[in-house]
Design a protein around this motif. Structure first.
Motif, PDB file in Angstrom:
ATOM      1  N   ARG A   7       0.835  -1.212   0.064  1.00 12.90           N
ATOM      2  CA  ARG A   7       0.073   0.075   0.139  1.00 12.90           C
ATOM      3  C   ARG A   7       0.796   1.051   0.067  1.00 12.90           C
ATOM      4  NH1 ARG A   7      -3.211   3.276   3.585  1.00 12.90           N
ATOM      5  NH2 ARG A   7      -4.726   4.009   2.482  1.00 12.90           N
ATOM      6  N   LEU A   9       0.901   5.570   0.455  1.00 10.67           N
ATOM      7  CA  LEU A   9       0.373   6.461   1.140  1.00 10.67           C
ATOM      8  C   LEU A   9       0.716   7.815   0.342  1.00 10.67           C
ATOM      9  CD1 LEU A   9       0.175   4.458   3.431  1.00 10.67           C
ATOM     10  CD2 LEU A   9      -0.141   6.247   5.014  1.00 10.67           C
ATOM     11  N   ARG A  17      -2.116  10.525   9.439  1.00  8.39           N
ATOM     12  CA  ARG A  17      -1.445   9.564  10.198  1.00  8.39           C
ATOM     13  C   ARG A  17      -0.620  10.065  11.351  1.00  8.39           C
ATOM     14  NH1 ARG A  17      -0.380   4.078   8.759  1.00  8.39           N
ATOM     15  NH2 ARG A  17       1.115   3.203   9.997  1.00  8.39           N
ATOM     16  N   LEU A  48       3.930   1.963   2.640  1.00  5.41           N
ATOM     17  CA  LEU A  48       3.417   1.505   4.018  1.00  5.41           C
ATOM     18  C   LEU A  48       4.589   0.709   5.043  1.00  5.41           C
ATOM     19  CD1 LEU A  48       1.524   1.876   6.313  1.00  5.41           C
ATOM     20  CD2 LEU A  48       0.165  -0.012   5.513  1.00  5.41           C
ATOM     21  N   GLN A  52       6.124   1.815   8.168  1.00  4.29           N
ATOM     22  CA  GLN A  52       6.130   1.156   9.466  1.00  4.29           C
ATOM     23  C   GLN A  52       7.461   0.693   9.942  1.00  4.29           C
ATOM     24  OE1 GLN A  52       3.835  -2.177   7.397  1.00  4.29           O
ATOM     25  NE2 GLN A  52       2.054  -1.449   8.773  1.00  4.29           N
TER      26      GLN A  52
END
Length: 64
Positions: A7, A9, A17, A48, A52
């Motif tokens: 994914r 963003l 976020r 993503l 992370q």
């Protein structure tokens, strides 16, 4: 084989976020304090998985 489920963003999603302004991410990336992301034509997106990993590194620094 490439991970087709990754994914990406956009900067608006980053702002939601992390609670920072849109421009803050570009400044942080230029300084090397945030993942640079990738370009798809004129669109700038952040995977993503990179975000992370960046988050995990910030948590590790804070708890060290």
């Amino acid at each position: 084989m490439a991970n087709n489920t990754e994914r990406f963003l956009c900067v608006s999603e980053l702002a939601a976020r992390y609670g920072l302004s849109r421009g803050a991410f570009y400044k942080m990336a230029r300084r090397g304090d945030f993942p640079a992301g990738v370009h798809f034509g004129r669109a700038h997106r952040w995977p993503l998985s990179q975000l992370q990993a960046w988050e995990a590194a910030r948590v590790a620094e804070a708890t060290a």
